[in-house]
Design a protein around this motif. Structure first.
Motif, PDB file in Angstrom:
ATOM      1  N   THR A 130       1.124   0.457  13.898  1.00 27.92           N
ATOM      2  CA  THR A 130      -0.267   0.859  15.363  1.00 27.92           C
ATOM      3  C   THR A 130      -1.121  -0.831  14.977  1.00 27.92           C
ATOM      4  O   THR A 130      -0.839  -0.767  15.945  1.00 27.92           O
ATOM      5  CB  THR A 130      -1.159   1.452  14.324  1.00 27.92           C
ATOM      6  N   THR A 131      -1.237  -1.088  13.668  1.00 23.03           N
ATOM      7  CA  THR A 131      -3.043  -2.657  14.247  1.00 23.03           C
ATOM      8  C   THR A 131      -1.593  -3.160  14.660  1.00 23.03           C
ATOM      9  O   THR A 131      -2.613  -4.255  15.304  1.00 23.03           O
ATOM     10  CB  THR A 131      -3.172  -2.871  12.048  1.00 23.03           C
ATOM     11  N   VAL A 132      -0.899  -3.841  13.883  1.00 22.21           N
ATOM     12  CA  VAL A 132      -0.009  -5.130  14.079  1.00 22.21           C
ATOM     13  C   VAL A 132       0.515  -4.990  15.669  1.00 22.21           C
ATOM     14  O   VAL A 132       0.059  -5.862  16.928  1.00 22.21           O
ATOM     15  CB  VAL A 132       0.737  -5.433  13.039  1.00 22.21           C
ATOM     16  N   SER A 133       0.945  -3.797  16.335  1.00 20.08           N
ATOM     17  CA  SER A 133       0.914  -3.562  17.605  1.00 20.08           C
ATOM     18  C   SER A 133       0.272  -3.945  18.526  1.00 20.08           C
ATOM     19  O   SER A 133       0.575  -4.472  19.581  1.00 20.08           O
ATOM     20  CB  SER A 133       1.613  -2.176  17.767  1.00 20.08           C
ATOM     21  N   MET A 134      -0.738  -3.018  18.002  1.00 20.23           N
ATOM     22  CA  MET A 134      -2.345  -3.438  19.089  1.00 20.23           C
ATOM     23  C   MET A 134      -2.644  -5.036  18.598  1.00 20.23           C
ATOM     24  O   MET A 134      -3.411  -5.333  19.880  1.00 20.23           O
ATOM     25  CB  MET A 134      -3.789  -2.735  18.786  1.00 20.23           C
ATOM     26  N   LEU A 135      -3.032  -5.398  17.977  1.00 21.10           N
ATOM     27  CA  LEU A 135      -3.248  -6.918  17.914  1.00 21.10           C
ATOM     28  C   LEU A 135      -1.972  -7.689  18.267  1.00 21.10           C
ATOM     29  O   LEU A 135      -2.726  -8.604  19.452  1.00 21.10           O
ATOM     30  CB  LEU A 135      -3.447  -8.026  16.303  1.00 21.10           C
ATOM     31  N   LEU A 136      -1.272  -7.542  18.478  1.00 19.66           N
ATOM     32  CA  LEU A 136      -0.216  -8.410  19.247  1.00 19.66           C
ATOM     33  C   LEU A 136      -0.095  -8.145  20.733  1.00 19.66           C
ATOM     34  O   LEU A 136      -0.269  -9.502  21.313  1.00 19.66           O
ATOM     35  CB  LEU A 136       1.307  -8.181  19.326  1.00 19.66           C
ATOM     36  N   LEU A 137      -0.042  -7.184  21.416  1.00 22.63           N
ATOM     37  CA  LEU A 137      -0.171  -7.154  22.383  1.00 22.63           C
ATOM     38  C   LEU A 137      -1.990  -7.976  23.086  1.00 22.63           C
ATOM     39  O   LEU A 137      -2.526  -8.089  23.933  1.00 22.63           O
ATOM     40  CB  LEU A 137      -0.790  -5.467  22.823  1.00 22.63           C
ATOM     41  N   GLY A 138      -3.054  -7.165  22.078  1.00 24.73           N
ATOM     42  CA  GLY A 138      -4.694  -8.426  22.359  1.00 24.73           C
ATOM     43  C   GLY A 138      -4.191  -9.595  22.534  1.00 24.73           C
ATOM     44  O   GLY A 138      -5.251  -9.952  23.609  1.00 24.73           O
ATOM     45  N   GLN A 186       1.744   7.706   6.168  1.00 22.39           N
ATOM     46  CA  GLN A 186       0.763   8.404   7.401  1.00 22.39           C
ATOM     47  C   GLN A 186       0.117   6.097   6.730  1.00 22.39           C
ATOM     48  O   GLN A 186      -0.763   5.329   8.103  1.00 22.39           O
ATOM     49  CB  GLN A 186      -0.167   8.672   6.480  1.00 22.39           C
ATOM     50  N   ASN A 187       0.149   5.507   5.926  1.00 23.79           N
ATOM     51  CA  ASN A 187       0.145   3.878   5.720  1.00 23.79           C
ATOM     52  C   ASN A 187       1.094   2.629   6.926  1.00 23.79           C
ATOM     53  O   ASN A 187       0.609   2.489   7.421  1.00 23.79           O
ATOM     54  CB  ASN A 187       0.162   3.513   4.440  1.00 23.79           C
ATOM     55  N   ILE A 188       2.077   3.826   6.416  1.00 24.27           N
ATOM     56  CA  ILE A 188       3.032   2.824   7.584  1.00 24.27           C
ATOM     57  C   ILE A 188       2.515   3.001   8.620  1.00 24.27           C
ATOM     58  O   ILE A 188       2.606   1.836   9.793  1.00 24.27           O
ATOM     59  CB  ILE A 188       4.430   3.508   7.173  1.00 24.27           C
ATOM     60  N   ALA A 189       2.299   4.084   9.375  1.00 26.28           N
ATOM     61  CA  ALA A 189       2.028   4.369  10.680  1.00 26.28           C
ATOM     62  C   ALA A 189       0.655   3.515  11.094  1.00 26.28           C
ATOM     63  O   ALA A 189       0.743   3.059  11.879  1.00 26.28           O
ATOM     64  CB  ALA A 189       1.701   6.060  11.332  1.00 26.28           C
ATOM     65  N   GLY A 198       0.346  -7.712   5.703  1.00 24.95           N
ATOM     66  CA  GLY A 198       0.421  -7.261   4.393  1.00 24.95           C
ATOM     67  C   GLY A 198      -0.195  -5.874   4.982  1.00 24.95           C
ATOM     68  O   GLY A 198       0.296  -5.368   3.656  1.00 24.95           O
ATOM     69  N   ALA A 199      -1.055  -4.936   5.226  1.00 21.29           N
ATOM     70  CA  ALA A 199      -0.760  -3.280   5.418  1.00 21.29           C
ATOM     71  C   ALA A 199      -0.093  -2.791   4.964  1.00 21.29           C
ATOM     72  O   ALA A 199       0.846  -2.032   4.685  1.00 21.29           O
ATOM     73  CB  ALA A 199      -0.925  -3.457   6.615  1.00 21.29           C
ATOM     74  N   LEU A 200       1.506  -3.499   5.959  1.00 24.60           N
ATOM     75  CA  LEU A 200       2.785  -2.456   6.046  1.00 24.60           C
ATOM     76  C   LEU A 200       3.667  -3.123   4.759  1.00 24.60           C
ATOM     77  O   LEU A 200       3.826  -2.562   4.318  1.00 24.60           O
ATOM     78  CB  LEU A 200       3.712  -3.848   6.606  1.00 24.60           C
ATOM     79  N   VAL A 201       3.209  -4.312   3.894  1.00 28.89           N
ATOM     80  CA  VAL A 201       3.657  -4.764   2.938  1.00 28.89           C
ATOM     81  C   VAL A 201       2.911  -3.963   1.335  1.00 28.89           C
ATOM     82  O   VAL A 201       3.428  -3.284   0.316  1.00 28.89           O
ATOM     83  CB  VAL A 201       3.530  -5.656   2.484  1.00 28.89           C
ATOM     84  N   ILE A 202       1.974  -3.756   1.790  1.00 31.95           N
ATOM     85  CA  ILE A 202       1.543  -2.797   0.956  1.00 31.95           C
ATOM     86  C   ILE A 202       0.894  -1.182   0.687  1.00 31.95           C
ATOM     87  O   ILE A 202       0.821  -0.556   0.124  1.00 31.95           O
ATOM     88  CB  ILE A 202       0.130  -2.979   0.535  1.00 31.95           C
ATOM     89  N   SER A 203       1.092  -0.459   1.678  1.00 34.27           N
ATOM     90  CA  SER A 203       1.521   0.848   1.938  1.00 34.27           C
ATOM     91  C   SER A 203       2.017   1.963   1.990  1.00 34.27           C
ATOM     92  O   SER A 203       1.875   2.474   1.619  1.00 34.27           O
ATOM     93  CB  SER A 203       1.764   1.070   3.586  1.00 34.27           C
ATOM     94  N   ILE A 204       3.273   1.149   1.026  1.00 35.39           N
ATOM     95  CA  ILE A 204       4.146   2.167   0.102  1.00 35.39           C
ATOM     96  C   ILE A 204       3.668   2.131  -1.154  1.00 35.39           C
ATOM     97  O   ILE A 204       3.525   2.829  -2.397  1.00 35.39           O
ATOM     98  CB  ILE A 204       5.453   1.789   0.199  1.00 35.39           C
ATOM     99  N   PRO A 205       3.892   0.756  -2.186  1.00 37.17           N
ATOM    100  CA  PRO A 205       3.486   0.468  -3.352  1.00 37.17           C
ATOM    101  C   PRO A 205       1.654   0.711  -3.195  1.00 37.17           C
ATOM    102  O   PRO A 205       1.709   2.052  -4.343  1.00 37.17           O
ATOM    103  CB  PRO A 205       3.343  -0.747  -3.767  1.00 37.17           C
ATOM    104  N   VAL A 206       1.264   0.962  -2.513  1.00 34.84           N
ATOM    105  CA  VAL A 206      -0.288   1.940  -3.260  1.00 34.84           C
ATOM    106  C   VAL A 206      -0.560   3.075  -3.087  1.00 34.84           C
ATOM    107  O   VAL A 206      -0.717   3.507  -4.088  1.00 34.84           O
ATOM    108  CB  VAL A 206      -1.281   1.052  -2.321  1.00 34.84           C
ATOM    109  N   SER A 207       0.673   3.780  -2.433  1.00 43.50           N
ATOM    110  CA  SER A 207       0.866   4.601  -1.754  1.00 43.50           C
ATOM    111  C   SER A 207       1.359   6.187  -3.604  1.00 43.50           C
ATOM    112  O   SER A 207       0.857   6.788  -4.420  1.00 43.50           O
ATOM    113  CB  SER A 207       1.550   5.884  -1.109  1.00 43.50           C
ATOM    114  N   VAL A 230      -8.460   0.957   4.982  1.00 42.20           N
ATOM    115  CA  VAL A 230      -7.849   1.853   5.272  1.00 42.20           C
ATOM    116  C   VAL A 230      -6.623   2.037   4.853  1.00 42.20           C
ATOM    117  O   VAL A 230      -7.097   3.459   4.340  1.00 42.20           O
ATOM    118  CB  VAL A 230      -7.522   1.567   7.136  1.00 42.20           C
ATOM    119  N   VAL A 231      -5.849   1.674   4.615  1.00 40.04           N
ATOM    120  CA  VAL A 231      -4.300   1.678   3.539  1.00 40.04           C
ATOM    121  C   VAL A 231      -5.026   2.094   2.502  1.00 40.04           C
ATOM    122  O   VAL A 231      -4.030   2.758   2.303  1.00 40.04           O
ATOM    123  CB  VAL A 231      -3.245   0.518   4.051  1.00 40.04           C
ATOM    124  N   ILE A 232      -5.412   0.741   1.642  1.00 36.75           N
ATOM    125  CA  ILE A 232      -5.247   1.793   0.379  1.00 36.75           C
ATOM    126  C   ILE A 232      -6.178   2.167   0.573  1.00 36.75           C
ATOM    127  O   ILE A 232      -6.518   3.597  -0.762  1.00 36.75           O
ATOM    128  CB  ILE A 232      -6.247   0.256  -0.269  1.00 36.75           C
TER     129      ILE A 232
END
Length: 642
Positions: A578-586, A571-574, A269-278, A607-609
């Protein structure tokens, strides 16, 4: 099924229903020790997500695998294996996050909403000698519209009587009211701050400047940038990949809960919305400031501009030359007579330099009434006119040679001296004698030097001036404003060649011009910029960036905003990755549950929005303390209108 979907589409319905059911489940279980009854409430809370399942099913029929499908599979799977709390929590958090996302996205589109809100609803028109209040859309072209103090201008028009001050911030982004009188243009949506105006309607309904701006902003906010197009392609295979990964993990580990948790936290979700919202926020911010950017692709390109080519006349200069010198060379005439003969000849000329001569003669109350008996423009040389029975030549040395005028030594010397001082000169000869020389000069805009400095501050490596004027004149203007290169004596096709050469050198080029004689260069540049586009339908519709006002500083502001928007996208893409990577690792290491994963996921979306919404704040202009604003500088006018 349709009613369920419509019910779920009402904002806040899912969290407002599922939240109390979850609380009721905990209360029943704690107070009465009735876990079975509590589970019923949990299942009911999860069932409020049925509209999400319906949306996922409809998308799947269209071969679209989205976030709704991941959540639906996770919730249904959790209920099947008895993880009622997890299923209810995921439903509540996803519904809450989606509604918050919609609410904050609407906030980023506030610029468009504000533009729509300022569109006038009513107009006061004169019909059969009476003032009649009618819907703004029903005003007929050519009708007289009355604009009173405090009222909105309902149409685009031309003032035919009265005086007043209009707040044009909605169109140009400038906060200072603009004085209007007969002959001036007015725009729909602007607000009267005093006075009384009568205006003839020249644009109504969808043909007003405001309507075109609204349409262009709406299209621009929906237009996808290249990065967004890439992210769309990325998510089209990322989501199925997460489902395959979850299935593989479930089969290998035998842990269904782990597999379902992977589905939830893998939501992009955050990844998909990161660019259009900016993009929406950046274009919205620009629109509020009177800068129309055509779409996300042009916003991205503008952030990479390294060279700006600027037309001289009307852009760096005011485009309104003034008479500066009258040199008398024949002792039988005086200064007034030299100017009078020049004005009489120029009365029948279409050349842009005729106007300052005629204006100066009128100001000095010299006799120039009527047109010459005969006028013969000589391209590239000047004009030959027969007036009051005399042949009057106004032009360069070549014109005098063509008509056999002798003794031009003094004239040549005067022209050379004036050219060295940066003035555009015209020799005046009456019959066979040189009477004198008149010279005109344009004025550099007072913010031209600051614009060049701010372009450099914004990361532009080269600012180049293109003009059809003579080299001496062009260099004087270039020195006054501080451009890096001056290209003079250019025809429209020459300007195109300069732009193409810059592109061959690896520059991302923006071309700023009037869209007429600069059309080839504007079309070839990576970004075409139209200055003072308010009221110009062609400029609004065809330019990549339209600066609605006549403020040069809007250009570096547009580039700086584009850079800020692209940085915000990164920034939004990062944040999302980062969120998805940390959650997958968790999840893989243990400790991240389905509910925690969904909570973290929704927080990352918000946060992205919120990060993108920072673009909506008005920023101060760059710190230009090292480059003081210059006073208006008198510089030479064009020899051939650039």
């Amino acid at each position: 099924m349709g009613k369920l979907h419509r019910w779920g589409a009402v904002r806040w319905t899912i969290p407002m229903v599922s939240g109390p059911l979850i609380i009721a489940s905990f209360v029943v279980a704690k107070a009465f020790g009735a876990d079975e009854v509590g589970n019923v409430f949990m299942v009911a809370a999860a069932a409020t997500g049925t509209p999400i399942v319906i949306t996922a099913a409809r998308a799947l029929r269209l071969r679209v695998i989205g976030i709704d499908l991941l959540v639906s599979v996770a919730v249904i799977g959790a209920l099947i294996i008895g993880q009622y709390w997890e299923g209810a929590a995921v439903t509540f958090l996803f519904g809450l996050g989606r509604d918050l996302e919609v609410a904050t996205l609407n906030r980023t589109r506030s610029a468009l909403a504000e533009l729509v809100s300022i569109a006038p609803n009513v107009a006061v028109v004169m019909r059969e000698g009476e003032q009649v209040e009618v819907p703004a859309a029903s005003v007929v072209m050519g009708e007289t519209v009355l604009v009173k103090n405090g009222a909105k201008v309902p149409v685009d028009g031309e003032v035919i009587a009265g005086t007043g001050a209009l707040d044009e911030a909605s169109i140009t982004g400038e906060s200072m009211p603009v004085e209007k009188s007969a002959g001036d243009r007015v725009f729909a949506g602007t607000v009267s701050k005093g006075g009384f105006l009568q205006a003839k309607a020249t644009g109504v309904g969808a043909d007003t400047t405001l309507a075109r701006i609204i349409r262009r902003v709406e299209e621009a906010q929906d237009a996808k940038a290249r990065t967004q197009q890439f992210m769309d392609r990325f998510s089209s295979w990322y989501t199925p990949a997460i489902m395959v990964l979850a299935l593989a993990v479930g089969l290998i580990s035998g842990d269904v809960v782990l597999a379902l948790t992977l589905l939830v936290i893998g939501c992009p979700g955050a990844l998909v919305i990161s660019i259009p919202v900016s993009i929406v926020a950046g274009i919205g911010r620009a629109a509020k400031d009177g800068i129309l950017i055509k779409g996300g692709e042009f916003l991205e390109t503008s952030a990479r501009i390294t060279a700006v080519a600027v037309d001289k006349t009307g852009t760096l200069t005011t485009g309104r030359p003034h008479l500066t010198d009258v040199v008398v060379l024949d002792p039988r005439v005086d200064r007034a007579q030299v100017l009078t003969w020049a004005a009489r000849a120029e009365a029948g000329s279409e050349h842009p330099l005729a106007r300052p001569i005629l204006t100066a003669a009128a100001a000095q109350k010299l006799t120039t009434v009527g047109l010459p008996e005969h006028t013969a423009p000589v391209p590239g040389k000047g004009i030959a006119a027969t007036t009051y029975g005399h042949l009057v030549l106004v032009g360069n040395l070549t014109l005098l040679e063509q008509y056999g005028v002798a003794d031009t030594v003094d004239a040549a010397g005067a022209v050379e001296r004036l050219a060295a001082a940066g003035r555009t000169s015209m020799i005046v000869a009456v019959d066979d004698m040189v009477a004198g020389v008149v010279a005109v000069a344009d004025e550099v805009r007072e913010d031209a030097a600051q614009m060049v400095a701010e372009l450099h501050w914004a990361g532009v490596r080269k600012v180049i001036m293109l003009t059809g004027d003579t080299p001496l004149v062009a260099k004087a203007i270039g020195a006054a404003v501080g451009v890096d290169e001056v290209h003079a004596g250019l025809l429209p096709e020459d300007k195109l060649l300069v732009v193409q050469e810059l592109q061959r050198q690896g520059h991302i080029v923006a071309m700023v011009g009037d869209g007429v004689n600069d059309a080839p260069a504007l079309a070839a540049a990576h970004i075409g910029v139209a200055m003072g586009a308010a009221g110009s339908a062609v400029a609004v519709e065809t330019s990549d960036i339209a600066l609605m006002g006549d403020n040069l500083l809007k250009l570096p502001e547009a580039i700086a905003l584009a850079k800020s928007t692209v940085a915000n996208m990164r920034q939004n893409i990062a944040i999302a990755l980062t969120t998805v990577s940390m959650l997958l690792l968790g999840v893989l290491l243990g400790g991240v549950t389905m509910a925690i994963g969904m909570l973290a996921h929704e927080i990352s979306v918000l946060v992205v929005i919120v990060n993108a919404m920072r673009l909506l704040r008005r920023k101060c202009s760059p710190d230009m303390r090292a480059t003081p604003t210059r006073a208006p500088t008198r510089v030479p006018a064009l020899a051939q209108h650039a």
